[in-house]
Enzyme design. Sequence first.
Site, short mmCIF file in Angstrom:
data_model
loop_
_atom_site.label_atom_id
_atom_site.label_comp_id
_atom_site.label_asym_id
_atom_site.label_seq_id
_atom_site.Cartn_x
_atom_site.Cartn_y
_atom_site.Cartn_z
N LYS A 239 0.83 -1.20 0.00
CA LYS A 239 0.00 0.00 0.00
C LYS A 239 0.87 1.25 0.00
O LYS A 239 1.99 1.24 0.55
CB LYS A 239 -0.88 0.04 1.26
CG LYS A 239 -1.93 -1.05 1.37
CD LYS A 239 -2.67 -0.92 2.70
CE LYS A 239 -3.69 -2.03 2.89
NZ LYS A 239 -4.87 -1.84 2.03
N ARG A 313 -10.07 -11.81 2.55
CA ARG A 313 -10.99 -12.84 2.07
C ARG A 313 -10.33 -14.23 2.08
O ARG A 313 -11.02 -15.24 2.18
CB ARG A 313 -11.48 -12.49 0.67
CG ARG A 313 -10.40 -12.46 -0.39
CD ARG A 313 -10.83 -11.69 -1.64
NE ARG A 313 -10.97 -10.27 -1.37
CZ ARG A 313 -11.39 -9.37 -2.26
NH1 ARG A 313 -11.75 -9.77 -3.46
NH2 ARG A 313 -11.48 -8.10 -1.95
#
Length: 461
Positions: A239, A313
């Site tokens: 990020k 996820r």
Amino acid sequence: MLEDVLAPAGRRPANARPVWIVAADSLKSAAIADGAAAAWAEQTGFKAAAGEVLVVPDGKGGIAGVVLGTGDGDDPMVAGALARKLPAGNWYFEVAQEGDLRLASLGFLLGSYRFTRYRKPSGETPRLVLDASLDRKEIAALAEGVWLARDLVNTPANDLGPDGIEAAAKALAAPRKMTVKIIKGPDLLKQNFPLIHAVGRASDQAPRLIDMRWGKRDAPRLTLVGKGVAFDTGGLDIKPPSGMRNMKKDMGGAANVLALAGLIVDMKLDVRLRVLIPAVENSIAGNAFRPGDIFPSRKGLTVEIGNTDAEGRLILADALTLADEEKPDLIIDMATLTGAARVALGPDLPPFYTTDEEFASALAEAAHLEHDPLWRMPLWAPYAKGLSSPVADLCNITSDGMAGSVTAALFLQRFVSEAKAWAHLDIFAWSPVAKPHAPVGGEAQGIRALLVALKERYGAA
């Protein structure tokens, strides 16, 4: 501490002063029972805007009471503004016809929250004298649950890594007589949780699965699953600094699930409760998982890694598979899963997805009544084809970047097939702008609404 802002039960202290609650269109009505207070409000130009507070003098150099404006009167949680605007001392709600006395009282307590782990507050705070008609135990438990979730999210990863999440789970479990089992490090591979291990293996703190249980064995099975990414660098798909700054909150799903679990036990819901928290840190090291890697999952489906920043996820997939194996009545997972959810609905309105129409209706109604916003989003099956992979059973991202929250939910749905019902909440777990009942920082989202819906579904033991 809640004791600092909630006066002891019993007779109202003699020095307690009233708070009159009024909506903007009620300033000249009987809503303010004290004539002097009504006159003072008119003379000072008080408009009763939402969260506006007016101190009313007693004519002797003291304070007669306070008027709280609620604007259009739709949101009793604006009473949280009192926690920052009232002088110290004991206060009680004198008039609450304009709103919900229970939620106004809860709003006051939630607005009193301070994160004090690293900097102690100065000065005394106002204290609420709870009306005798209210369920003190329930309101106190709700406030403590929200405060717990906020504390956990606000704590940085240097003090709340996977080890800290485990410690928080055990601290919640011990006084409630919940059992706790931990599967950690290489044992994750031995016991078939390959995705949890892959995501967390690059961290100095070993990845783990926290498994908690409570309740009668013959009660309906309810399983909560919370994403526990203690910090998310994005992995090798790192990020940017702006995107990493608040990633201590990426365990917000775990924080909210723990808070909800505590409330379920405290309220003694008639369920066999299981709580599953995959706790990892998505770090960068020589053994970090890579874009293009392919891993098996507990369910047997192979997953190609399209992006290492879509790690939540993956760990949820293994945990949901374990939850599903028991064929529970209901699985609820909570996760700070996608930025797409915030693009769609903003930070204050988390989407939820479910396969159960009855539960969807109950949850939506509870969210409205509790002023705990949630909004149902569709599990739009045609979008699932975007998760296809030419070399594996599925990919963890789509190639077009469209409908990110929906496709993330569809990814998770692939790992739930046996449960009677399943619901997924894609929460933000953060208040970027201060509200009357919530300062900037970690936030509990959806747990009060979920508790009401679960009470309706299961009742108390």
